[in-house]
Design an enzyme around this catalytic site. Structure first.
Site, PDB file in Angstrom:
ATOM      1  N   CYS A 277       0.819  -1.217   0.000  1.00  3.33           N
ATOM      2  CA  CYS A 277       0.000   0.000   0.000  1.00  3.33           C
ATOM      3  C   CYS A 277       0.854   1.268   0.000  1.00  3.33           C
ATOM      4  O   CYS A 277       0.537   2.258  -0.680  1.00  3.33           O
ATOM      5  CB  CYS A 277      -0.969  -0.003   1.177  1.00  3.33           C
ATOM      6  N   HIS A 409      -1.858   0.320   7.383  1.00  5.27           N
ATOM      7  CA  HIS A 409      -2.396   0.678   6.072  1.00  5.27           C
ATOM      8  C   HIS A 409      -2.125   2.160   5.796  1.00  5.27           C
ATOM      9  O   HIS A 409      -1.778   2.926   6.698  1.00  5.27           O
ATOM     10  CB  HIS A 409      -3.897   0.400   6.013  1.00  5.27           C
ATOM     11  N   ASP A 430      -7.971   4.511  -1.898  1.00  3.57           N
ATOM     12  CA  ASP A 430      -7.477   3.352  -1.155  1.00  3.57           C
ATOM     13  C   ASP A 430      -6.808   2.393  -2.132  1.00  3.57           C
ATOM     14  O   ASP A 430      -7.458   1.905  -3.064  1.00  3.57           O
ATOM     15  CB  ASP A 430      -8.645   2.653  -0.446  1.00  3.57           C
TER      16      ASP A 430
END
Length: 496
Positions: A277, A409, A430
């Site tokens: 991520c 995250h 995201d």
């Protein structure tokens, strides 16, 4: 030679007297001198003698004459041994009756009784009482000695227990460390390419990918890795432009909305799913900077979005320049060839090494009720609305997006809404959202339901800590060198 004051027995020493008193007259039950019956105490013995052996009538014979009972083996006086048999009762009453008196009374002839403060035994001689109390003290010291030994044993057992607990704690820490190594890709379990190939093999085994597609995608992946560029298969472009048009035409409950400059969305692929991520959010931020002419000089060597392994190499280059040595040591100065997670510090080091001016803002604790972070929303609003204030409902700013990190995250902030009731709502990209979902935002007839993918209200962000990396211009070579030196101990602005 010493004599027991109670029974008259001859003893060799004071210690022998104490042992005799403790064993004969204290520890054991007193025996009736007339019949040998045991009594719980001297009070009970006195009552037994009065009830079972009443005082006899005087008989014939001269007073004090020794009766043949003494030679018959009958019980003798336990106090002095001078009488036995039937006359023993009268003898005990006459000679030793004071020893049978109840506590708190006198002997009948005016003598003072002394009572033991430990066991309530009474006697008429204060010295005897003192020796008797000494026996108690000796017993107490012995008991305390036992307590000391018990304490030493307890301490030894506690030490062994503590040692075992430390051993178990160290074992748990090692297991937790290995778990974290696996979680953050530091366990030498492979890298982007190995994970990509392994996941494609699984897709083929499950029948979701044909062998021909496997070999084609493998060849494409190997080519992109060789050139260090992203294959673009996870990219979605044009979302910011679609949002601008949507807010102008629809959405009556929004009072104002501020959007960043154009941003491409990148989501994780088969090669970095579960750990990539941070790299994907850097790709999003970089896609925006490449569209802004202000950063052309800084990014003149970067024309295409780099692949995840290439970004790992770029961060290693920043470390070699001297940026964030403490953070580099956390990764053993190596990212390439691993599945290591990255965060705000690595993004800051990489951007600064490219002469891009940025800062880390640390929202290190909640600033609102229920663990929320309203100060974070207010900061983002100021970032986008500064120099962009006015009555326009939709403001498409020239501001780059914001890198947003929390434990486990990260996201990319691409805008913020202000509702008519003054509440704020962040718009987030995201990297875990697949391209199929992001492409729904590009539809011209969108009714706004797809915005749920992007919207995050104050009550939605409840992690304990958030960090953001915000870009704000270009650095000169001197400023870059100064920031490199300052990053020996990397600092952030803390709010609050």
């Amino acid at each position: 030679m010493l004599v027991c004051d109670v029974c008259g027995q001859a003893l060799s020493s004071e210690a022998a007297v104490r042992r005799h008193l403790r064993r004969t007259h204290l520890d054991s039950q007193p025996l009736c001198p007339l019949c040998g019956a045991a009594a719980p105490g001297y009070d009970e013995l006195r009552r037994h003698i009065e009830a079972a052996h009443p005082e006899p009538e005087p008989g014939p014979g001269p007073p004090g004459a020794r009766r043949p009972d003494l030679a018959a083996g009958l019980p003798e006086c336990p106090f002095c041994g001078e009488a036995a048999g039937r006359e023993l009762e009268a003898h005990v009453r006459a000679r030793h009756g004071h020893l049978l008196g109840a506590p708190g009374t006198d002997t009948g002839n005016g003598e003072q009784l002394y009572e033991c403060p430990v066991c309530s035994l009474t006697c008429t001689n204060i010295q005897i009482l003192e020796e008797h109390v000494d026996l108690h003290l000796e017993e107490q010291n012995f008991s305390e000695g036992g307590n000391i030994r018990d304490l030493e044993l307890a301490q030894r057992l506690q030490t062994e227990e503590d040692k075992w607990q430390r051993s178990e704690e160290e074992k748990r820490e090692r297991e937790e460390f290995k778990k974290l190594q696996r979680q953050y890709g530091l366990d030498n379990s492979g890298d982007y390419k190995q994970q990509f190939l392994k996941n494609m093999e699984r897709e083929v085994d499950k029948g979701r990918m044909q062998p021909f597609d496997y070999h084609k995608r493998k060849a494409d992946m190997m080519e992109c890795l060789a050139f260090g560029i992203d294959d673009g298969k996870t990219k979605t472009s044009g979302v910011i432009e679609a949002l601008c048009k949507y807010y102008q035409d629809e959405n009556k409950d929004v009072r104002h909305v501020w959007l960043s400059t154009g941003v491409d969305h990148f989501h994780s692929s088969l090669g970095d799913r579960g750990w990539g991520c941070g790299y994907r959010n850097f790709q999003m931020l970089l896609s925006s900077l490449l569209q802004n002419s202000l950063y052309n000089d800084c990014l003149r060597d970067i024309t295409l979005i780099p692949s995840v392994p290439k970004i790992q190499s770029m961060i290693e280059d920043a470390w070699r320049e001297g940026f964030d040595p403490h953070g580099a040591s956390h990764f053993n100065n190596r990212l390439h060839g691993s599945k290591a997670w990255i965060g705000a510090c690595e993004i800051y080091s990489l951007l600064t090494s490219l002469r891009i001016k940025c800062q880390i803002i640390d929202f290190h604790k909640p600033t609102g009720p229920m663990g929320t972070h309203p100060r974070l929303f207010e900061w983002v609003l100021r970032y986008y609305s500064t120099d962009n204030e006015g009555g326009t409902k939709v403001v498409c700013t020239s501001k780059p997006p914001i890198y947003l990190q929390h434990q486990g995250h990260s996201h990319t902030v691409v805008g913020i809404e202000e509702k008519k009731n003054k509440t704020l709502c962040l718009l987030l990209f995201d990297p875990g959202c697949p391209a199929q979902e992001m492409q729904k935002l590009l539809k011209q007839n969108s009714d706004g339901t797809s915005l749920k993918l992007l919207r995050k209200f104050v009550g939605s962000l409840k992690e304990k800590q958030y960090q953001i990396v915000a870009v704000d211009g270009v650095l000169s070579l001197e400023e870059k060198a100064a920031r490199c030196h300052a990053s020996q101990v990397l600092m952030s602005e803390k709010i609050p």
